[in-house]
Scaffold this active site. Sequence first.
Site, short mmCIF file in Angstrom:
data_model
loop_
_atom_site.label_atom_id
_atom_site.label_comp_id
_atom_site.label_asym_id
_atom_site.label_seq_id
_atom_site.Cartn_x
_atom_site.Cartn_y
_atom_site.Cartn_z
N CYS A 1 0.94 -1.16 -0.05
CA CYS A 1 0.00 -0.07 0.05
C CYS A 1 0.75 1.34 0.05
CB CYS A 1 -1.03 0.02 1.14
SG CYS A 1 -1.90 1.39 1.28
N CYS B 1 0.54 3.61 3.20
CA CYS B 1 1.12 2.89 4.47
C CYS B 1 2.55 2.97 4.23
CB CYS B 1 0.91 1.46 4.42
SG CYS B 1 -1.01 1.12 5.02
N ASP C 1 0.32 16.23 -2.22
CA ASP C 1 0.02 15.56 -3.36
C ASP C 1 1.01 15.80 -4.67
OD1 ASP C 1 -1.26 14.49 -5.80
OD2 ASP C 1 -3.01 14.38 -4.61
N HIS D 1 -4.13 1.70 8.19
CA HIS D 1 -4.75 1.20 6.97
C HIS D 1 -6.13 1.12 7.18
CE1 HIS D 1 -4.88 0.09 2.77
NE2 HIS D 1 -5.70 -0.85 3.19
N THR E 1 -8.25 6.12 -6.70
CA THR E 1 -7.36 5.29 -7.28
C THR E 1 -6.14 4.83 -6.30
OG1 THR E 1 -6.04 7.39 -7.68
CG2 THR E 1 -7.45 6.70 -9.39
N HIS F 1 -6.13 3.45 -0.11
CA HIS F 1 -5.89 3.80 1.34
C HIS F 1 -6.65 5.14 1.47
CE1 HIS F 1 -3.02 4.18 5.07
NE2 HIS F 1 -3.76 5.05 5.18
N HIS G 1 -8.22 8.68 2.19
CA HIS G 1 -7.57 9.80 2.02
C HIS G 1 -8.56 11.12 1.70
CE1 HIS G 1 -6.92 8.22 -1.85
NE2 HIS G 1 -7.38 9.44 -2.48
N HIS H 1 -8.81 14.78 0.26
CA HIS H 1 -7.96 15.85 -0.60
C HIS H 1 -8.27 17.20 -0.02
CE1 HIS H 1 -7.13 13.41 -4.37
NE2 HIS H 1 -8.02 12.56 -3.73
P1 AMP Z 1 -7.82 9.40 -5.57
O1 AMP Z 1 -7.94 9.60 -6.98
O2 AMP Z 1 -8.70 10.21 -4.73
O3 AMP Z 1 -7.67 7.90 -5.08
O4 AMP Z 1 -6.33 10.18 -5.30
C1 AMP Z 1 -5.12 9.42 -5.13
C2 AMP Z 1 -4.30 10.71 -5.05
O5 AMP Z 1 -2.97 10.26 -4.71
C3 AMP Z 1 -3.98 11.38 -6.43
O6 AMP Z 1 -4.37 12.87 -6.14
C4 AMP Z 1 -2.44 11.08 -6.64
O7 AMP Z 1 -1.81 12.30 -7.17
C5 AMP Z 1 -1.67 10.95 -5.32
N1 AMP Z 1 -0.62 10.30 -5.18
C6 AMP Z 1 -0.35 9.18 -5.84
N2 AMP Z 1 1.02 8.62 -5.44
C7 AMP Z 1 1.49 9.59 -4.62
C8 AMP Z 1 2.50 9.81 -3.77
N3 AMP Z 1 3.52 9.09 -3.99
N4 AMP Z 1 2.68 11.03 -2.95
C9 AMP Z 1 1.77 11.88 -3.13
N5 AMP Z 1 0.50 11.62 -3.79
C10 AMP Z 1 0.47 10.70 -4.36
ZN ZN Z 2 -2.38 1.62 3.72
#
Ligand code: AMP
Ligand code: ZN
Length: 137
Positions: A4, A7, A30, A46, A94, A97, A99, A101
């Site tokens: 993950c 994580c 992000d 998680h 996507t 885990h 989150h 925004h």
């Molecule tokens: P969601 O589409 O709501 O699942 O958003 C996932 C978010 O994670 C997206 O805005 C990505 O740009 C962000 N993301 C993916 N990988 C990373 C990373 N390594 N560090 C920071 N943000 C990330």
């Molecule tokens: Zn996780």
Amino acid sequence: MPDCLFCEIVAGRVPSVIVGETEATLSFMDINPVNPGHVLTVPKRHSTDMWEMDAEAFAELAAAAHEVARRVRRVLRPEGVNMFMANGAAAGQTVFHAHVHTIPRWPGDGWIDPSWVAAPGDPDEIAAIGERLRAPR
Ligand code: AMP
Ligand code: ZN
């Protein structure tokens, strides 16, 4: 949770730009920001999505995201802020885990408005669904 990404970020094994931390949450930038100042806030434990969080864990996540949004507003002075959470692939999730925004907003920025087409609904359907969703008193 093995494999993950968030994580791994919480564990410090994947680098991130951390902007806040509480006992239960971590907030970091992000890497594909909609706008400069786009921050993600995650529970350290998680959870795939909000359905794996109890009300207390969700409240901690919300409080941490609220504090991040206050800081984004104070430091970057956006004209608005969107708070956004995707739960499930059909909702645009996507990274699986949980989150939240925090996205600062300016007129004509990188967020396509409106993000859904709003049209008047069928009043009978609205009332019927409201009836089904109403909490018992
Ligand atoms: P969601 O589409 O709501 O699942 O958003 C996932 C978010 O994670 C997206 O805005 C990505 O740009 C962000 N993301 C993916 N990988 C990373 C990373 N390594 N560090 C920071 N943000 C990330
Ligand atoms: Zn996780």
